[in-house]
Motif scaffolding. Structure first.
Motif, PDB file in Angstrom:
ATOM      1  N   LYS A  46     -19.232  63.259 -54.226  1.00 46.09           N
ATOM      2  CA  LYS A  46     -18.152  62.300 -54.480  1.00 46.09           C
ATOM      3  C   LYS A  46     -16.800  62.809 -53.972  1.00 46.09           C
ATOM      4  O   LYS A  46     -15.893  62.019 -53.668  1.00 46.09           O
ATOM      5  CB  LYS A  46     -18.054  61.969 -55.966  1.00 46.09           C
ATOM      6  CG  LYS A  46     -17.742  63.153 -56.868  1.00 46.09           C
ATOM      7  CD  LYS A  46     -17.737  62.750 -58.333  1.00 46.09           C
ATOM      8  CE  LYS A  46     -17.438  63.951 -59.233  1.00 46.09           C
ATOM      9  NZ  LYS A  46     -17.451  63.567 -60.668  1.00 46.09           N
ATOM     10  N   ARG A  62     -21.921  55.525 -44.643  1.00 43.69           N
ATOM     11  CA  ARG A  62     -23.250  54.945 -44.912  1.00 43.69           C
ATOM     12  C   ARG A  62     -24.119  55.906 -45.727  1.00 43.69           C
ATOM     13  O   ARG A  62     -25.040  55.469 -46.434  1.00 43.69           O
ATOM     14  CB  ARG A  62     -23.963  54.610 -43.600  1.00 43.69           C
ATOM     15  CG  ARG A  62     -24.521  55.810 -42.847  1.00 43.69           C
ATOM     16  CD  ARG A  62     -24.942  55.433 -41.444  1.00 43.69           C
ATOM     17  NE  ARG A  62     -25.622  56.518 -40.727  1.00 43.69           N
ATOM     18  CZ  ARG A  62     -25.012  57.548 -40.162  1.00 43.69           C
ATOM     19  NH1 ARG A  62     -23.688  57.677 -40.259  1.00 43.69           N
ATOM     20  NH2 ARG A  62     -25.715  58.468 -39.522  1.00 43.69           N
ATOM     21  N   TYR A  70     -23.531  57.353 -48.324  1.00 42.12           N
ATOM     22  CA  TYR A  70     -23.331  57.225 -49.774  1.00 42.12           C
ATOM     23  C   TYR A  70     -24.133  56.069 -50.371  1.00 42.12           C
ATOM     24  O   TYR A  70     -23.868  55.629 -51.484  1.00 42.12           O
ATOM     25  CB  TYR A  70     -21.841  57.046 -50.082  1.00 42.12           C
ATOM     26  CG  TYR A  70     -21.061  58.335 -49.950  1.00 42.12           C
ATOM     27  CD1 TYR A  70     -20.940  59.215 -51.014  1.00 42.12           C
ATOM     28  CD2 TYR A  70     -20.472  58.684 -48.739  1.00 42.12           C
ATOM     29  CE1 TYR A  70     -20.243  60.402 -50.890  1.00 42.12           C
ATOM     30  CE2 TYR A  70     -19.780  59.874 -48.598  1.00 42.12           C
ATOM     31  CZ  TYR A  70     -19.661  60.729 -49.683  1.00 42.12           C
ATOM     32  OH  TYR A  70     -18.980  61.921 -49.547  1.00 42.12           O
ATOM     33  N   LYS A  71     -25.145  55.613 -49.656  1.00 36.50           N
ATOM     34  CA  LYS A  71     -25.930  54.462 -50.113  1.00 36.50           C
ATOM     35  C   LYS A  71     -26.660  54.700 -51.427  1.00 36.50           C
ATOM     36  O   LYS A  71     -27.008  53.752 -52.132  1.00 36.50           O
ATOM     37  CB  LYS A  71     -26.935  54.051 -49.035  1.00 36.50           C
ATOM     38  CG  LYS A  71     -27.951  55.100 -48.667  1.00 36.50           C
ATOM     39  CD  LYS A  71     -28.836  54.643 -47.514  1.00 36.50           C
ATOM     40  CE  LYS A  71     -29.811  55.719 -47.075  1.00 36.50           C
ATOM     41  NZ  LYS A  71     -30.761  56.108 -48.117  1.00 36.50           N
ATOM     42  N   SER A  99     -25.328  56.487 -53.930  1.00 39.53           N
ATOM     43  CA  SER A  99     -24.327  56.770 -54.956  1.00 39.53           C
ATOM     44  C   SER A  99     -24.363  55.688 -56.033  1.00 39.53           C
ATOM     45  O   SER A  99     -24.988  54.635 -55.869  1.00 39.53           O
ATOM     46  CB  SER A  99     -22.927  56.825 -54.344  1.00 39.53           C
ATOM     47  OG  SER A  99     -22.824  57.890 -53.431  1.00 39.53           O
ATOM     48  N   GLN A 139     -18.925  53.985 -57.213  1.00 40.08           N
ATOM     49  CA  GLN A 139     -18.499  54.666 -55.995  1.00 40.08           C
ATOM     50  C   GLN A 139     -18.722  53.797 -54.762  1.00 40.08           C
ATOM     51  O   GLN A 139     -17.880  53.743 -53.865  1.00 40.08           O
ATOM     52  CB  GLN A 139     -19.240  55.994 -55.857  1.00 40.08           C
ATOM     53  CG  GLN A 139     -18.799  57.032 -56.882  1.00 40.08           C
ATOM     54  CD  GLN A 139     -19.625  58.306 -56.827  1.00 40.08           C
ATOM     55  OE1 GLN A 139     -20.667  58.352 -56.167  1.00 40.08           O
ATOM     56  NE2 GLN A 139     -19.183  59.334 -57.523  1.00 40.08           N
ATOM     57  N   LYS A 140     -19.845  53.102 -54.727  1.00 43.21           N
ATOM     58  CA  LYS A 140     -20.125  52.235 -53.581  1.00 43.21           C
ATOM     59  C   LYS A 140     -19.117  51.085 -53.505  1.00 43.21           C
ATOM     60  O   LYS A 140     -18.697  50.700 -52.407  1.00 43.21           O
ATOM     61  CB  LYS A 140     -21.557  51.705 -53.659  1.00 43.21           C
ATOM     62  CG  LYS A 140     -22.602  52.780 -53.401  1.00 43.21           C
ATOM     63  CD  LYS A 140     -23.975  52.226 -53.086  1.00 43.21           C
ATOM     64  CE  LYS A 140     -24.624  51.601 -54.283  1.00 43.21           C
ATOM     65  NZ  LYS A 140     -26.032  51.195 -53.995  1.00 43.21           N
ATOM     66  N   LYS A 141     -18.715  50.542 -54.626  1.00 43.53           N
ATOM     67  CA  LYS A 141     -17.716  49.471 -54.617  1.00 43.53           C
ATOM     68  C   LYS A 141     -16.383  49.980 -54.080  1.00 43.53           C
ATOM     69  O   LYS A 141     -15.688  49.286 -53.319  1.00 43.53           O
ATOM     70  CB  LYS A 141     -17.527  48.902 -56.035  1.00 43.53           C
ATOM     71  CG  LYS A 141     -18.642  47.969 -56.459  1.00 43.53           C
ATOM     72  CD  LYS A 141     -18.346  47.358 -57.820  1.00 43.53           C
ATOM     73  CE  LYS A 141     -19.429  46.362 -58.216  1.00 43.53           C
ATOM     74  NZ  LYS A 141     -19.148  45.698 -59.511  1.00 43.53           N
ATOM     75  N   VAL A 185     -16.874  50.223 -50.237  1.00 42.94           N
ATOM     76  CA  VAL A 185     -16.957  48.914 -49.580  1.00 42.94           C
ATOM     77  C   VAL A 185     -15.597  48.223 -49.577  1.00 42.94           C
ATOM     78  O   VAL A 185     -15.184  47.618 -48.579  1.00 42.94           O
ATOM     79  CB  VAL A 185     -18.027  48.033 -50.255  1.00 42.94           C
ATOM     80  CG1 VAL A 185     -17.923  46.582 -49.785  1.00 42.94           C
ATOM     81  CG2 VAL A 185     -19.419  48.581 -49.957  1.00 42.94           C
ATOM     82  N   SER A 188     -22.631  50.552 -42.115  1.00 42.85           N
ATOM     83  CA  SER A 188     -22.357  51.113 -43.440  1.00 42.85           C
ATOM     84  C   SER A 188     -22.365  50.045 -44.523  1.00 42.85           C
ATOM     85  O   SER A 188     -22.882  50.274 -45.625  1.00 42.85           O
ATOM     86  CB  SER A 188     -21.022  51.861 -43.436  1.00 42.85           C
ATOM     87  OG  SER A 188     -21.156  53.092 -42.758  1.00 42.85           O
ATOM     88  N   LEU A 190     -24.866  50.352 -47.656  1.00 42.81           N
ATOM     89  CA  LEU A 190     -24.297  50.511 -48.991  1.00 42.81           C
ATOM     90  C   LEU A 190     -24.676  49.372 -49.936  1.00 42.81           C
ATOM     91  O   LEU A 190     -24.938  49.596 -51.123  1.00 42.81           O
ATOM     92  CB  LEU A 190     -22.773  50.610 -48.900  1.00 42.81           C
ATOM     93  CG  LEU A 190     -22.223  51.891 -48.271  1.00 42.81           C
ATOM     94  CD1 LEU A 190     -20.786  51.690 -47.813  1.00 42.81           C
ATOM     95  CD2 LEU A 190     -22.306  53.054 -49.255  1.00 42.81           C
ATOM     96  N   THR A 191     -24.688  48.151 -49.411  1.00 39.61           N
ATOM     97  CA  THR A 191     -24.906  46.982 -50.273  1.00 39.61           C
ATOM     98  C   THR A 191     -26.367  46.564 -50.358  1.00 39.61           C
ATOM     99  O   THR A 191     -26.762  45.883 -51.310  1.00 39.61           O
ATOM    100  CB  THR A 191     -24.095  45.778 -49.759  1.00 39.61           C
ATOM    101  OG1 THR A 191     -24.594  45.410 -48.463  1.00 39.61           O
ATOM    102  CG2 THR A 191     -22.613  46.114 -49.668  1.00 39.61           C
TER     103      THR A 191
END
Length: 245
Positions: free
Chosen positions: A138, A164, A166-167, A169, A173-175, A178, A214, A218-219
């Motif tokens: 992080k 990318r 951090y997919k 996580s 963290q992803k929010k 993004v 990414s 991530l999403t």
């Protein structure tokens, strides 16, 4: 003594020579790297830092701390190949309780971002950023997202692509990631829509593929493309969701 105990005892007895051999191999590689650093022998510094990356899991806690110290010294080398090989080896040198070694490895890499030797070599800069992402700690998020506003859009693209990793996580963290990607993506998209703004159009061309890669990683959303559609998804669904994918 029952069969289960006999198996455990036999396993422990077998581990003694094997584990000792593994620790000895790590110690030998560390000694080789130290000698290479002392003699400024680039080939040895490259060979042994690679080897220590491969043998990382065999090292004990004391050795791991020492390996990171040796890596830090390698990163100060005048030889670009030594530095680059060390940067590429560090993502293998993570783990431990609460990923303390991932934290340590990220701390070694982040300061490189501000060095002239990094700023003046876009390819090397990109490798540094990708390694930070590969470690996935992080601590690396803020430096990478900050670089989405960098002056050189090759670096912006590299930072966007590194995110990318951090997919896996947590959603919070992803929010965060993004949201920052979309700020830049939407901003450049808006500028590029002016047919006279050829600079923005070139920038948009550089960031589109890495940003899209990414965002999808991530999403977990695969059927959205271009900045306005991603922004619409974020406003209507993404930022409110408890999970993605």
């Amino acid at each position: 003594m029952n069969t289960r105990i006999l198996i455990i005892v036999a396993g422990l007895m077998l581990c003694v020579p094997i584990c000792a051999a593994q620790d000895e191999a790590v110690a030998e590689a560390m000694a080789g790297l130290k000698a290479g650093q002392k003699g400024r022998i680039s080939a040895d510094q490259i060979h042994f830092i690679k080897l220590l990356g491969e043998k990382w899991e065999s090292a004990d806690e004391k050795q791991k701390k020492a390996i990171h110290s040796l890596a830090k010294k390698n990163l100060k080398s005048r030889d670009k190949d030594v530095r680059q090989t060390t940067v590429e080896a560090l993502p293998k040198m993570k783990g431990g309780k609460k990923d303390k070694w991932g934290d340590s490895a990220t701390k070694l890499l982040v300061p490189l971002i501000k060095l002239k030797t990094t700023e003046n070599d876009v390819t090397y800069f990109g490798i540094v950023l990708d390694s930070i992402g590969l470690i996935g700690h992080k601590r690396g998020i803020q430096p990478l997202t900050k670089l989405l506003k960098y002056k050189d859009f090759d670096v912006v693209a590299a930072a966007g692509l590194a995110l990318r990793h951090y997919k896996d996580s947590d959603i919070k963290q992803k929010k965060e990631i993004v949201k920052e990607i979309l700020k830049m993506y939407s901003s450049i998209d808006g500028q590029a829509r002016d047919p006279r703004n050829t600079t923005a159009q070139r920038r948009y061309a550089k960031i589109t593929k890495p940003f899209e890669t990414s965002l999808k990683a991530l999403t977990g959303v695969k059927d959205i493309t271009n900045a306005p559609n991603w922004q619409r998804w974020w406003n209507n669904t993404g930022k409110k969701a408890k999970s993605w994918g």
